[in-house]
Scaffold this motif. Structure first.
Motif, PDB file in Angstrom:
ATOM      1  N   HIS A   1      45.058  39.462  34.064  1.00 46.99           N
ATOM      2  CA  HIS A   1      45.764  40.082  35.186  1.00 46.99           C
ATOM      3  C   HIS A   1      47.255  40.119  34.914  1.00 46.99           C
ATOM      4  O   HIS A   1      47.841  41.178  34.755  1.00 46.99           O
ATOM      5  CB  HIS A   1      45.455  39.329  36.492  1.00 46.99           C
ATOM      6  CG  HIS A   1      46.178  39.886  37.683  1.00 46.99           C
ATOM      7  ND1 HIS A   1      46.921  39.096  38.529  1.00 46.99           N
ATOM      8  CD2 HIS A   1      46.294  41.140  38.154  1.00 46.99           C
ATOM      9  CE1 HIS A   1      47.439  39.843  39.488  1.00 46.99           C
ATOM     10  NE2 HIS A   1      47.072  41.099  39.290  1.00 46.99           N
ATOM     11  N   MET A   2      47.898  38.968  34.825  1.00 48.13           N
ATOM     12  CA  MET A   2      49.332  38.938  34.571  1.00 48.13           C
ATOM     13  C   MET A   2      49.723  37.832  33.594  1.00 48.13           C
ATOM     14  O   MET A   2      50.885  37.465  33.503  1.00 48.13           O
ATOM     15  CB  MET A   2      50.104  38.791  35.891  1.00 48.13           C
ATOM     16  CG  MET A   2      49.869  39.966  36.828  1.00 48.13           C
ATOM     17  SD  MET A   2      50.755  39.856  38.375  1.00 48.13           S
ATOM     18  CE  MET A   2      52.255  40.670  37.949  1.00 48.13           C
ATOM     19  N   GLY A   3      48.755  37.284  32.887  1.00 49.40           N
ATOM     20  CA  GLY A   3      49.086  36.414  31.764  1.00 49.40           C
ATOM     21  C   GLY A   3      49.172  34.929  32.055  1.00 49.40           C
ATOM     22  O   GLY A   3      49.542  34.156  31.175  1.00 49.40           O
ATOM     23  N   CYS A   4      48.858  34.467  33.241  1.00 48.14           N
ATOM     24  CA  CYS A   4      48.943  33.029  33.521  1.00 48.14           C
ATOM     25  C   CYS A   4      47.887  32.253  32.721  1.00 48.14           C
ATOM     26  O   CYS A   4      46.875  32.809  32.302  1.00 48.14           O
ATOM     27  CB  CYS A   4      48.724  32.761  35.007  1.00 48.14           C
ATOM     28  SG  CYS A   4      50.117  33.256  36.020  1.00 48.14           S
TER      29      CYS A   4
ATOM     30  N   CYS B   1      42.082  31.096  37.372  1.00 51.02           N
ATOM     31  CA  CYS B   1      43.520  31.331  37.277  1.00 51.02           C
ATOM     32  C   CYS B   1      44.251  30.755  38.494  1.00 51.02           C
ATOM     33  O   CYS B   1      43.944  31.132  39.631  1.00 51.02           O
ATOM     34  CB  CYS B   1      43.795  32.823  37.170  1.00 51.02           C
ATOM     35  SG  CYS B   1      45.559  33.154  36.965  1.00 51.02           S
TER      36      CYS B   1
ATOM     37  N   PRO C   1      41.844  39.361  41.059  1.00 53.55           N
ATOM     38  CA  PRO C   1      42.229  40.748  40.800  1.00 53.55           C
ATOM     39  C   PRO C   1      42.159  41.223  39.356  1.00 53.55           C
ATOM     40  O   PRO C   1      42.329  42.414  39.114  1.00 53.55           O
ATOM     41  CB  PRO C   1      43.683  40.790  41.285  1.00 53.55           C
ATOM     42  CG  PRO C   1      44.175  39.385  41.094  1.00 53.55           C
ATOM     43  CD  PRO C   1      43.004  38.512  41.403  1.00 53.55           C
TER      44      PRO C   1
ATOM     45  N   CYS D   1      45.196  34.853  31.284  1.00 55.07           N
ATOM     46  CA  CYS D   1      44.538  35.688  32.288  1.00 55.07           C
ATOM     47  C   CYS D   1      44.925  37.151  32.067  1.00 55.07           C
ATOM     48  O   CYS D   1      46.105  37.477  31.964  1.00 55.07           O
ATOM     49  CB  CYS D   1      44.979  35.246  33.683  1.00 55.07           C
ATOM     50  SG  CYS D   1      44.272  36.261  35.003  1.00 55.07           S
TER      51      CYS D   1
ATOM     52  N   CYS E   1      47.235  31.318  39.389  1.00 56.02           N
ATOM     53  CA  CYS E   1      48.263  32.219  39.946  1.00 56.02           C
ATOM     54  C   CYS E   1      47.702  33.045  41.100  1.00 56.02           C
ATOM     55  O   CYS E   1      48.199  32.979  42.223  1.00 56.02           O
ATOM     56  CB  CYS E   1      48.820  33.118  38.846  1.00 56.02           C
ATOM     57  SG  CYS E   1      49.879  32.196  37.713  1.00 56.02           S
ATOM     58  N   HIS E   2      46.660  33.846  40.824  1.00 57.09           N
ATOM     59  CA  HIS E   2      46.151  34.723  41.883  1.00 57.09           C
ATOM     60  C   HIS E   2      44.650  34.635  42.047  1.00 57.09           C
ATOM     61  O   HIS E   2      44.068  35.400  42.816  1.00 57.09           O
ATOM     62  CB  HIS E   2      46.567  36.171  41.604  1.00 57.09           C
ATOM     63  CG  HIS E   2      48.001  36.280  41.174  1.00 57.09           C
ATOM     64  ND1 HIS E   2      48.361  36.680  39.919  1.00 57.09           N
ATOM     65  CD2 HIS E   2      49.136  35.967  41.833  1.00 57.09           C
ATOM     66  CE1 HIS E   2      49.676  36.620  39.805  1.00 57.09           C
ATOM     67  NE2 HIS E   2      50.177  36.195  40.940  1.00 57.09           N
ATOM     68  N   GLY E   3      44.003  33.737  41.281  1.00 60.35           N
ATOM     69  CA  GLY E   3      42.609  33.409  41.580  1.00 60.35           C
ATOM     70  C   GLY E   3      41.548  34.157  40.813  1.00 60.35           C
ATOM     71  O   GLY E   3      40.369  34.056  41.165  1.00 60.35           O
ATOM     72  N   SER E   4      41.902  34.904  39.754  1.00 60.53           N
ATOM     73  CA  SER E   4      40.831  35.519  38.956  1.00 60.53           C
ATOM     74  C   SER E   4      39.992  34.421  38.306  1.00 60.53           C
ATOM     75  O   SER E   4      40.485  33.325  38.019  1.00 60.53           O
ATOM     76  CB  SER E   4      41.430  36.409  37.857  1.00 60.53           C
ATOM     77  OG  SER E   4      42.091  37.505  38.435  1.00 60.53           O
TER      78      SER E   4
END
Ligand code: FES
Length: 476
Positions: free
Chosen positions: A438-441, A454, A471, A436, A456-459
């Motif tokens: 955003h932050m790599g998940c 994703c 995000p 991802c 982690c935060h839903g992207s």
């Protein structure tokens, strides 16, 4: 498939940003919150510009069931227990006021948006204990609620009603409010820096910057990526069913949302945390439910929605951080975007104008951190983020590309590197990175929507890797 709102609303189109411009206030996101806030600010004489990455109303507003209510599931019994009487009272008053103020605005402006006053119901088919506790909590907070076993529903249940709520066509409202506003469509904001917003097409310099883009893309300050997660849910529009006068939400784990709009009955449910949905079947679950209760109905449309879920169950609305006193935010509406949008628009427009806030706005302060109310959700969200991140490096790919059937996707090993692969119905393969941006998940395949989501935060991204939901700000 598009929602019935998208199919039945006509929108003005707005040009993309070209070059640099200045404004009193710049609003990132042209959904209901952003457009309502822009409209209120413009009524007060402010020079406002709205920057929308796609089309106005093209985001989560198009996926809502548009139930305008201060009845937010079993919210008040939860808030009384976790945040106490004052915060629960503020939350109730703010949302009841939002319902009334949006009703006034639509009447005063004579906006044709299929508005209908009705009663909002929570129902329980069995185990009514939580419903009774919610009734007690609402009564303690002075809300006009009642319990009944006499409903329009075709199955036996007990229901908790809240009178003088409403429903409407969200995109007809958005379309009417956006007329005459300064809006730049197809203009994704890439960076916020003090008073400047940067896009690929130019910059906007503004005294106030407002983030009303569902999940703010700014990670620091704000830290919303550890203060909320995202969930998805699904909706069918059914034809051939007698319309309901009021609307309903079940309280059990597999309960459904029911609301009529014209000739359609909207049946919602099947929710899950974004990125955690390995087996297909959410739409099928709704279809089976529809067939069970209304054997002769016909599915006219099907769509999904995504909601931000804050740690303590209360949206973040207000000044984003002490470090940037001119940045404001509204996010974390859960499934209650209609009343939350109006409450947010009034709070944000007051903050921008320097007008004193209602005391009830305090409950939404984004700078809060109620430890006791947040602890359980924070621990769960952190565990999901750690798992999503480590899975990318530690978990081997489990399938080969040859094993993926047409219409399905999976994570495969390609020359020692994990990639996401989708095979279309014609057999063609489409490969994307599963990191991802955003932050790599590690992303997960969503079989119902053929997207990479994703945990982690839903992207979210389509099978070609194009960004669907933040995000994250970039394609795969
Ligand atoms: Fe944050 Fe994917 S959305 S890592």
């Amino acid at each position: 498939m598009d929602s019935i709102w998208t199919q039945t609303a006509v929108f003005p189109s707005f040009p993309a940003l070209e070059g640099d411009l200045r404004a009193d206030a710049a609003i990132v996101g042209g959904g209901l919150t952003g457009i309502l806030t822009a409209w209120l600010l413009r009524q007060a004489g402010a020079d406002v510009v709205v920057l929308e990455a796609d089309r106005v109303g093209g985001g989560q507003t198009a996926g809502t069931t548009a139930k305008l209510t201060a009845q937010h599931g079993l919210k008040y019994s939860q808030l009384l227990e976790t945040l106490g009487n004052e915060a629960a009272s503020q939350y109730a008053r703010a949302n009841l006021t939002a319902v009334d103020h949006l009703r006034q605005l639509i009447r005063q402006q004579d906006i044709d948006c299929d508005w209908r006053d009705c009663t909002s119901f929570l129902y329980a088919s069995d185990a009514p204990g939580p419903l009774h506790r919610e009734y007690d909590a609402c009564r303690a907070l002075g809300m006009d609620v009642f319990l009944t076993r006499n409903t329009e529903l075709s199955f036996p249940c007990e229901a908790l009603g809240l009178r003088r709520q409403a429903c409407f066509h969200p995109l007809k409202l958005l379309s009417a409010l956006s007329q005459g506003l300064r809006v730049c469509e197809h203009t994704r904001v890439l960076e916020a820096d003090g008073h400047i917003l940067r896009t690929a097409r130019g910059t906007v310099t503004a005294e106030s910057i407002l983030f009303t883009c569902h999940f703010p893309f700014v990670n620091v300050p704000g830290y919303f990526f550890i203060r909320q997660h995202q969930e998805r849910s699904y909706v069918l529009a059914l034809e051939g069913i007698l319309p309901l006068e009021h609307y309903y939400l079940g309280t059990g784990g597999s309960a459904f949302s029911l609301r009529s709009s014209g000739k359609y009955l909207l049946l919602g449910g099947g929710g899950h945390r974004t990125g955690e949905h390995p087996e297909a079947g959410r739409y099928e679950l709704l279809r089976q439910t529809a067939r069970r209760y209304w054997p002769d109905c016909h599915v006219a449309a099907a769509w999904s929605a995504q909601d931000c879920v804050p740690m303590d169950g209360v949206p973040y609305i207000g000044r984003l951080s002490r470090r940037h006193p001119n940045w404001f935010v509204a996010t974390g509406f859960q499934k209650w975007g209609m009343s939350s949008s109006m409450a947010a628009a009034e709070i944000l427009s007051s903050l921008v104008r320097g007008v004193p806030l209602s005391a009830d706005a305090a409950v939404f302060d984004p700078r809060r951190f109620p430890v006791r109310a947040s602890a359980r959700q924070l621990a769960s969200d952190t565990a999901h983020a750690v798992s999503g991140l480590t899975r990318r490096f530690l978990e081997p790919a489990r399938v080969s590309a040859e094993a993926i059937p047409p219409g399905h996707g999976g994570i495969v090993d390609l020359d020692g590197k994990k990639v996401g692969v989708y095979r279309d119905e014609a057999g063609e393969l489409f490969a994307v990175s599963i990191a991802c941006p955003h932050m790599g998940c590690q992303l997960a395949w969503n079989p119902d929507e053929k997207s990479w989501d994703c945990p982690c935060h839903g992207s979210r991204f389509d099978f070609l890797g194009q960004l669907l939901d933040g995000p994250a700000q970039a394609d795969l």
